[in-house]
Design a protein around this motif. Structure first.
Motif, short mmCIF file in Angstrom:
data_model
loop_
_atom_site.label_atom_id
_atom_site.label_comp_id
_atom_site.label_asym_id
_atom_site.label_seq_id
_atom_site.Cartn_x
_atom_site.Cartn_y
_atom_site.Cartn_z
N THR A 224 49.69 34.50 47.15
CA THR A 224 48.74 34.28 46.09
C THR A 224 49.43 34.26 45.00
OG1 THR A 224 47.52 36.11 44.73
CG2 THR A 224 49.45 36.92 45.66
N SER A 225 48.45 33.94 43.44
CA SER A 225 48.57 33.21 42.20
C SER A 225 49.31 34.26 41.64
CB SER A 225 48.02 32.08 41.95
OG SER A 225 47.85 30.73 42.48
N ASP A 226 48.89 35.02 42.20
CA ASP A 226 48.91 37.18 41.43
C ASP A 226 48.88 36.90 39.93
OD1 ASP A 226 49.50 39.31 41.22
OD2 ASP A 226 51.92 38.47 39.89
N TRP A 227 46.97 36.38 39.73
CA TRP A 227 46.34 36.78 38.96
C TRP A 227 46.28 37.67 38.37
CZ3 TRP A 227 45.59 31.99 36.14
CH2 TRP A 227 45.84 30.60 37.05
N ARG A 228 46.64 39.03 39.32
CA ARG A 228 46.46 40.51 38.31
C ARG A 228 47.11 40.46 37.28
NH1 ARG A 228 46.38 44.95 42.36
NH2 ARG A 228 48.25 43.91 43.13
N TYR A 229 48.31 39.72 37.99
CA TYR A 229 49.31 40.07 36.76
C TYR A 229 49.64 39.27 35.23
CZ TYR A 229 54.12 40.39 34.45
OH TYR A 229 55.33 39.99 34.07
N ALA A 230 48.43 37.64 35.36
CA ALA A 230 48.42 36.48 34.78
C ALA A 230 48.31 36.75 33.07
CB ALA A 230 47.45 35.71 34.76
N TRP A 231 47.76 38.53 32.69
CA TRP A 231 47.14 38.59 31.18
C TRP A 231 48.50 39.06 30.96
CZ3 TRP A 231 48.35 43.22 29.21
CH2 TRP A 231 49.36 44.44 30.35
N VAL A 232 49.56 39.49 31.29
CA VAL A 232 50.48 40.03 30.93
C VAL A 232 52.10 38.40 30.07
CG1 VAL A 232 53.00 40.57 31.12
CG2 VAL A 232 51.28 41.83 31.81
N PRO A 233 52.14 37.37 30.61
CA PRO A 233 52.07 36.52 29.90
C PRO A 233 51.18 35.32 29.26
CG PRO A 233 52.41 35.76 32.77
CD PRO A 233 51.78 37.53 31.83
N LEU A 234 50.02 35.38 29.25
CA LEU A 234 48.37 35.42 28.10
C LEU A 234 49.32 35.50 26.64
CD1 LEU A 234 47.10 33.45 28.11
CD2 LEU A 234 46.03 34.59 28.93
N PHE A 235 48.61 37.29 27.45
CA PHE A 235 48.58 37.98 25.85
C PHE A 235 49.59 38.32 24.95
CE2 PHE A 235 44.44 38.19 28.18
CZ PHE A 235 43.87 37.53 26.50
N GLY A 236 50.31 38.83 25.76
CA GLY A 236 52.02 39.76 25.59
C GLY A 236 52.62 38.58 24.54
#
Length: 276
Positions: free
Chosen positions: A206-218
């Motif tokens: 998986t590309s782990d999209w559930r975590y992707a908000w962290v390196p996007l918005f942080g």
């Protein structure tokens, strides 16, 4: 060369060298396989340095949406150029990740670890705790934007600035990068994550999209606050936005601390009961 092309090429260079060093360390059969986090930190620092040398005179070499937004928030960059820069950075990161894929073509099938394959493209936390990981990305990018503004406020021998910026990235990686892999750059993470999703990588997970908000918005939040903090304390320009973002960030930090301490206390209680 236009500013759009400059930002696109600069971000592409960043990902080719940065993703490249990660691939060398984590992919099976590479001559650099199994080397250290120090190598990765220096590799990313050199990647940024070379990208800045390449396009700094064309676009200013933001090569990072968090930097663009942080500078725009404090009046160091026109808002009218922000959409152009953000889109160029994302496209450049995506293209750079595709180049890395081609570079390591025979290594993908030799590498069984799906997480290692994803790590070449995007970040993941050492300990998965999304809110705390979010805090780490805020802090890392806060120091990045503050550091860039510190460097810009000093006079260096002509041509030395990109090297100093590269050392700043290396310092952040060594000091603060061990928690999340220090994205500190939304384009650096999201563009290659999209590439991982669409590329025919053998045996990928998986590309782990559930975590992707962290390196996007942080990084976005940390970059903006870094610019506002610099303006408030080093330029004596205290903006209303500074107080707004201070409240938001304090709330996030306190919530994360409360959550982690509660988790630790619960684990201690369970351990004590198990040993009773």
């Amino acid at each position: 060369m236009t500013e759009f092309i400059g930002e696109m090429i600069g971000t592409m260079i960043l990902i080719i060298f940065g993703g490249g060093v990660v691939g060398g360390v984590v992919l099976k059969g590479s001559k650099a396989e199994g080397t250290s986090w120090v190598l990765i930190s220096f590799g990313w620092g050199l990647a940024v340095m070379l990208a800045v040398y390449a396009v700094g005179k064309v676009s200013g070499a933001h090569i990072n949406p968090a930097v663009t937004l942080g500078f725009a928030m404090v009046g160091e960059f026109p808002w009218s150029k922000v959409p152009k820069y953000l889109s160029a950075q994302l496209i450049g990161a995506f293209i750079g990740a595709i180049v890395v894929f081609f570079h390591y073509l025979p290594h993908w099938k030799e590498t069984e670890d799906k997480g290692a394959k994803l790590a070449v493209f995007s970040t993941d936390p050492a300990i998965r705790s999304p809110l705390s990981n979010f805090v780490s990305e805020i802090i890392g990018t806060f120091m990045l934007v503050m550091g860039l503004l510190f460097i810009g406020a000093n006079d260096f021998t002509q041509g030395l600035n990109p090297a100093i910026v590269g050392l700043l990235i290396t310092a952040i990686g060594m000091s603060l990068g061990g928690t999340t892999g220090y994205a500190i750059n939304p384009a650096r993470d999201i563009g290659p994550r999209i590439a991982h999703y669409v590329l025919p990588i053998p045996g990928k997970g998986t590309s782990d999209w559930r975590y992707a908000w962290v390196p996007l918005f942080g990084p976005i939040l940390g970059g903006i606050y870094g610019g506002l903090f610099y303006k408030a304390f080093f330029v004596n320009d205290l903006m209303v936005a500074f107080w707004v973002f201070t409240v938001i960030i304090l709330a996030i930090f306190l919530t994360a601390a409360r959550k982690e301490l509660k988790k630790a206390n619960n684990e201690d209680v369970q351990s004590s009961r198990a040993n009773a």
